[in-house]
Design a protein around this motif. Structure first.
Motif, PDB file in Angstrom:
ATOM      1  N   SER A 438      17.378 -45.601  13.442  1.00  0.00           N
ATOM      2  CA  SER A 438      16.573 -44.932  14.463  1.00  0.00           C
ATOM      3  C   SER A 438      15.166 -45.536  14.492  1.00  0.00           C
ATOM      4  CB  SER A 438      16.589 -43.426  14.260  1.00  0.00           C
ATOM      5  OG  SER A 438      15.387 -42.965  13.760  1.00  0.00           O
ATOM      6  N   ASN A 439      14.625 -45.911  13.300  1.00  0.00           N
ATOM      7  CA  ASN A 439      13.315 -46.591  13.282  1.00  0.00           C
ATOM      8  C   ASN A 439      13.387 -47.949  13.978  1.00  0.00           C
ATOM      9  OD1 ASN A 439      11.944 -44.603  12.010  1.00  0.00           O
ATOM     10  ND2 ASN A 439      11.914 -45.568   9.973  1.00  0.00           N
ATOM     11  N   SER A 440      14.502 -48.677  13.755  1.00  0.00           N
ATOM     12  CA  SER A 440      14.644 -49.997  14.390  1.00  0.00           C
ATOM     13  C   SER A 440      14.623 -49.862  15.904  1.00  0.00           C
ATOM     14  CB  SER A 440      15.956 -50.663  13.954  1.00  0.00           C
ATOM     15  OG  SER A 440      15.858 -51.036  12.606  1.00  0.00           O
ATOM     16  N   ILE A 441      15.183 -48.750  16.405  1.00  0.00           N
ATOM     17  CA  ILE A 441      15.178 -48.539  17.867  1.00  0.00           C
ATOM     18  C   ILE A 441      13.777 -48.084  18.304  1.00  0.00           C
ATOM     19  CG2 ILE A 441      16.151 -47.139  19.731  1.00  0.00           C
ATOM     20  CD1 ILE A 441      18.765 -47.021  18.069  1.00  0.00           C
ATOM     21  N   LYS A 442      13.215 -47.150  17.489  1.00  0.00           N
ATOM     22  CA  LYS A 442      11.915 -46.583  17.862  1.00  0.00           C
ATOM     23  C   LYS A 442      10.812 -47.653  17.857  1.00  0.00           C
ATOM     24  CE  LYS A 442      10.441 -43.240  15.117  1.00  0.00           C
ATOM     25  NZ  LYS A 442      10.003 -41.950  14.546  1.00  0.00           N
ATOM     26  N   TYR A 443      10.796 -48.511  16.853  1.00  0.00           N
ATOM     27  CA  TYR A 443       9.730 -49.510  16.728  1.00  0.00           C
ATOM     28  C   TYR A 443      10.189 -50.853  17.263  1.00  0.00           C
ATOM     29  CZ  TYR A 443       7.838 -45.727  13.984  1.00  0.00           C
ATOM     30  OH  TYR A 443       7.399 -44.490  13.604  1.00  0.00           O
ATOM     31  N   ARG A 444      10.847 -50.804  18.422  1.00  0.00           N
ATOM     32  CA  ARG A 444      11.341 -52.055  19.025  1.00  0.00           C
ATOM     33  C   ARG A 444      10.210 -52.776  19.744  1.00  0.00           C
ATOM     34  NH1 ARG A 444      13.863 -48.018  22.133  1.00  0.00           N
ATOM     35  NH2 ARG A 444      13.150 -47.884  24.299  1.00  0.00           N
ATOM     36  N   GLU A 467      18.354 -55.100   9.438  1.00  0.00           N
ATOM     37  CA  GLU A 467      17.367 -56.037   9.970  1.00  0.00           C
ATOM     38  C   GLU A 467      17.196 -55.799  11.464  1.00  0.00           C
ATOM     39  OE1 GLU A 467      18.478 -60.062   9.255  1.00  0.00           O
ATOM     40  OE2 GLU A 467      16.628 -60.869  10.115  1.00  0.00           O
ATOM     41  N   ASP A 468      15.951 -55.831  11.938  1.00  0.00           N
ATOM     42  CA  ASP A 468      15.741 -55.673  13.387  1.00  0.00           C
ATOM     43  C   ASP A 468      14.796 -56.733  13.912  1.00  0.00           C
ATOM     44  OD1 ASP A 468      13.023 -54.824  13.154  1.00  0.00           O
ATOM     45  OD2 ASP A 468      13.710 -52.834  12.558  1.00  0.00           O
ATOM     46  N   ASN A 469      14.674 -56.767  15.237  1.00  0.00           N
ATOM     47  CA  ASN A 469      13.769 -57.736  15.886  1.00  0.00           C
ATOM     48  C   ASN A 469      12.598 -56.988  16.508  1.00  0.00           C
ATOM     49  OD1 ASN A 469      15.228 -56.434  17.811  1.00  0.00           O
ATOM     50  ND2 ASN A 469      15.494 -58.212  19.162  1.00  0.00           N
ATOM     51  N   LYS A 486       3.298 -40.813   5.827  1.00  0.00           N
ATOM     52  CA  LYS A 486       2.563 -42.059   6.068  1.00  0.00           C
ATOM     53  C   LYS A 486       3.104 -42.716   7.339  1.00  0.00           C
ATOM     54  CE  LYS A 486      -0.404 -42.417   2.680  1.00  0.00           C
ATOM     55  NZ  LYS A 486      -0.556 -41.015   2.370  1.00  0.00           N
ATOM     56  N   ARG A 487       2.181 -42.956   8.313  1.00  0.00           N
ATOM     57  CA  ARG A 487       2.572 -43.572   9.580  1.00  0.00           C
ATOM     58  C   ARG A 487       1.603 -44.698   9.880  1.00  0.00           C
ATOM     59  NH1 ARG A 487       3.358 -41.210  14.452  1.00  0.00           N
ATOM     60  NH2 ARG A 487       5.395 -42.190  14.378  1.00  0.00           N
ATOM     61  N   LEU A 488       2.044 -45.661  10.637  1.00  0.00           N
ATOM     62  CA  LEU A 488       1.139 -46.750  11.023  1.00  0.00           C
ATOM     63  C   LEU A 488       0.754 -46.610  12.495  1.00  0.00           C
ATOM     64  CD1 LEU A 488       2.889 -49.762   9.239  1.00  0.00           C
ATOM     65  CD2 LEU A 488       1.121 -48.254   8.368  1.00  0.00           C
ATOM     66  N   HIS A 489       1.276 -45.550  13.136  1.00  0.00           N
ATOM     67  CA  HIS A 489       1.031 -45.421  14.578  1.00  0.00           C
ATOM     68  C   HIS A 489       0.543 -44.026  14.917  1.00  0.00           C
ATOM     69  CE1 HIS A 489       4.109 -48.525  14.054  1.00  0.00           C
ATOM     70  NE2 HIS A 489       3.364 -49.162  14.938  1.00  0.00           N
ATOM     71  N   VAL A 490      -0.197 -43.965  16.032  1.00  0.00           N
ATOM     72  CA  VAL A 490      -0.604 -42.614  16.478  1.00  0.00           C
ATOM     73  C   VAL A 490       0.592 -41.974  17.180  1.00  0.00           C
ATOM     74  CG1 VAL A 490      -3.072 -42.988  16.709  1.00  0.00           C
ATOM     75  CG2 VAL A 490      -1.563 -43.670  18.577  1.00  0.00           C
ATOM     76  N   ASN A 497       6.908 -37.999  12.172  1.00  0.00           N
ATOM     77  CA  ASN A 497       6.065 -37.301  11.197  1.00  0.00           C
ATOM     78  C   ASN A 497       5.736 -38.154   9.970  1.00  0.00           C
ATOM     79  OD1 ASN A 497       5.992 -34.923  12.619  1.00  0.00           O
ATOM     80  ND2 ASN A 497       7.967 -34.266  11.785  1.00  0.00           N
ATOM     81  N   GLY A 498       6.333 -39.308   9.880  1.00  0.00           N
ATOM     82  CA  GLY A 498       6.081 -40.140   8.694  1.00  0.00           C
ATOM     83  C   GLY A 498       6.860 -39.664   7.479  1.00  0.00           C
ATOM     84  N   MET A 499       7.999 -39.007   7.699  1.00  0.00           N
ATOM     85  CA  MET A 499       8.792 -38.524   6.561  1.00  0.00           C
ATOM     86  C   MET A 499      10.113 -39.294   6.411  1.00  0.00           C
ATOM     87  SD  MET A 499       7.362 -36.208   4.805  1.00  0.00           S
ATOM     88  CE  MET A 499       8.615 -35.291   3.947  1.00  0.00           C
ATOM     89  N   GLY A 500      10.544 -40.012   7.476  1.00  0.00           N
ATOM     90  CA  GLY A 500      11.874 -40.653   7.467  1.00  0.00           C
ATOM     91  C   GLY A 500      12.074 -41.599   6.280  1.00  0.00           C
ATOM     92  N   LEU A 501      11.108 -42.520   6.071  1.00  0.00           N
ATOM     93  CA  LEU A 501      11.277 -43.498   4.980  1.00  0.00           C
ATOM     94  C   LEU A 501      11.086 -42.841   3.610  1.00  0.00           C
ATOM     95  CD1 LEU A 501       9.544 -46.688   6.437  1.00  0.00           C
ATOM     96  CD2 LEU A 501      11.986 -46.187   6.259  1.00  0.00           C
ATOM     97  N   ALA A 502      10.200 -41.807   3.548  1.00  0.00           N
ATOM     98  CA  ALA A 502      10.009 -41.090   2.267  1.00  0.00           C
ATOM     99  C   ALA A 502      11.321 -40.433   1.868  1.00  0.00           C
ATOM    100  CB  ALA A 502       8.900 -40.068   2.416  1.00  0.00           C
TER     101      ALA A 502
END
Ligand code: ADP
Length: 535
Positions: A438-444, A467-469, A486-490, A497-502
């Protein structure tokens, strides 16, 4: 002189010299009659030696001052100084004292002979001289002279060799004395043949008490077990045996721990073993202290870990209870605000509609935050009974099915390899794949997402890669993104929410794996994680 060159010098002194052609010796022929000298020369020239002529005693003495001669052939009857007088002077001079003198005489009287022998004659030759007799007698003295020279040379070589050996021995002894360890040289049965002064000071025995005694007096368990293959070349050093720890005993009966290094030396008298004995009391004390410190440290770490685990548990429980109990009142706030908005929209006047919208939006956000905190705290609380042989293929299928609409919407292309089965919680592993894809799609990036899910075997674990592009992550944030909230984006840019990878990190930690990311801004991302292979 270095030790190597000393040894070389000593051995070259011992080497047999290469046979050189015999050096010529000198023979002095003394006669006042030139004809006699001619016939002496005729008789002796075949010997091939240097013949020196003198026609008076004075001239003969002059030659003898300048040179060494193998023999002097001296005519007895000469004008001025006769042969006997000349012989007396020859004998009185140190250089010619031992030069053999053969008298040439025409008289065969006893008195004559006695006087001659008294003056040191070695032989008499009677005129007329028989050349063969003369030649063979002179040849004997030539040979004697050569032998004497050889003996002198050998004696010199031996003196030099002895000096070199003495120097080497002195060096060996000073080395032995300077050694910081007790050095004890003994035979294979333990009989001591040499000790240094450190041995005396370390053990309290005097040198004379030790020599001839057995080394087991100092080290009761001393033993030497190496079997020696007798070596042809005795000078070839045998390997040393290092670092055996034994107990050593002083003269006063006290004991101390010692480290012993054995250096064997094969000699003509048999095997000699040098034992370097080092008192390791201080080292042993230090080791004991380190052991105690380590044990203490381990105990403290254990206590601290238990404390941390306890407080961690308490915190997790608190997070769970708090978020769980917060859900209920929040839901009530949410429902009533929505009701308010529905029933009284446009009737409250002023900014009321906008305020109601803010409340609903933030209540929704808080719900999501609380849901994520709950999810996070639930990761560890799911019991081990959920651990089972899990097909990662199935977990991925499940994740993709949950994300179907987002995949279709974004036009994402997913490439996948067959994935292995592992021991794990299928719901949690599905969550890992789902969060990453879902992150790979979100941060495309601007192009449709291309996502590859692969696994490869690495020792006793599997290495998975998603792996994504997409837009990629700056390497300096590669660790930070796994932290809670922790997020790198507004939020406006990308929701979350910055919880997915945690949560992924927590799940993988619980499964005995790790997760990290390899990425660069604008270069796509490779999320990698490991899982132990199933037994
Ligand atoms: P969220 O997506 O809710 O913000 P995550 O914990 O899933 O939280 O991700 C943390 C941060 O890591 C994200 O805000 C994002 O900046 C970055 N990130 C995660 N996955 C990717 C990815 N595939 N490509 C680029 N950035 C990512």
């Amino acid at each position: 002189m270095s030790q190597a060159s000393e040894t070389a010098a000593a051995s070259s002194a011992l080497q047999p010299q290469i046979e050189e052609p015999a050096r010529k010796v000198k023979i002095l022929l003394v006669d006042d009659t030139p004809d006699n000298l001619v016939s002496l020369e005729a008789a002796l020239y075949t010997l091939g030696e240097d013949l020196v002529f003198a026609n008076s005693g004075t001239e003969a003495l002059r030659h003898l001052l300048e040179d060494d001669f193998a023999a002097v052939l001296l005519d007895v009857k000469m004008p001025g100084m006769d042969g006997f007088e000349t012989a007396e002077l020859i004998r009185s001079r140190p250089r010619s004292r031992h030069t053999p003198i053969l008298f040439l005489t025409g008289y065969k009287s006893d008195e004559h002979l006695f006087r001659g022998y008294d003056l040191g004659a070695v032989d008499f030759l009677f005129k007329p001289i028989v050349p063969e007799v003369l030649r063979s007698k002179v040849a004997v003295f030539v040979q004697l002279s050569r032998n004497a020279t050889l003996l002198r040379e050998h004696a010199q070589a031996l003196r030099e060799q002895a000096a070199v050996l003495q120097k080497a021995e002195q060096k060996f002894r000073s080395l032995l004395e300077a050694a910081p360890d007790a050095m004890v040289m003994c035979r294979q049965d333990g009989e001591i043949v040499l000790v240094n002064s450190r041995t005396e000071s370390l053990f309290g025995h005097s040198r004379s008490q030790l020599l001839g005694n057995n080394i087991r007096l100092l080290v009761p368990d001393w033993d030497y077990h190496v079997q020696f293959v007798p070596d042809e070349d005795l000078s070839c050093p045998q390997p040393a045996l290092a670092g055996k720890e034994l107990t050593a005993a002083r003269k006063d009966g006290s004991q101390f721990p010692a480290e012993i290094t054995f250096s064997p030396l094969q000699t003509e008298e048999g095997l000699l073993i040098t034992s370097a004995i080092r008192d390791i009391t201080d080292r042993k004390c230090a080791e004991e202290q380190i052991r105690e410190l380590n044990a203490d440290l381990e105990k403290r770490v254990l206590e601290r870990t238990e404390e941390l685990l306890r407080s961690n548990d308490e915190l997790a429980q608190f997070a769970y209870v708090a978020s769980h109990d917060l859900q209920e009142p929040l839901r009530t706030v949410s429902i009533y605000t929505q009701l308010l908005a529905k029933r009284y929209q446009g009737q409250l006047g002023g900014d009321a509609d906008l305020f109601v919208e803010y409340i609903t939006g933030n209540a929704r956000r808080m719900e999501l935050l609380i849901r994520d905190i709950l999810d996070f705290s639930r990761v560890d609380s799911r019991g081990n009974e959920h651990f089972t042989a899990t097909s990662c293929d199935k977990a991925l299928d499940e994740a993709l099915s949950n994300l179907r609409s987002r995949i279709e919407e974004s036009g994402a292309v997913i490439r996948r390899d067959p994935l292995p089965a592992v021991m794990g919680d299928p719901i949690q592993l599905t969550r890992v794949f789902q969060n990453l894809i879902s992150n790979s799609i979100k941060y495309r990036s601007r192009v449709p997402p291309q996502i590859a899910v692969t696994a490869q075997s690495r020792g006793n674990e599997w290495l998975f890669t998603v792996e994504d592009n997409g837009i990629g992550i700056e390497p300096e944030y590669a660790e930070k993104v796994f932290g809670i909230f922790k997020r790198l984006h507004v939020r406006g840019e990308h929701p979350g929410n910055g919880m997915g990878l945690a949560i992924c990190k927590k799940i993988l930690g619980r499964h005995g794996g790790r997760i990290w990311v390899e990425s660069a801004l604008g270069k796509g991302s490779k999320f990698r994680f490991t899982l132990p292979k199933a037994n």
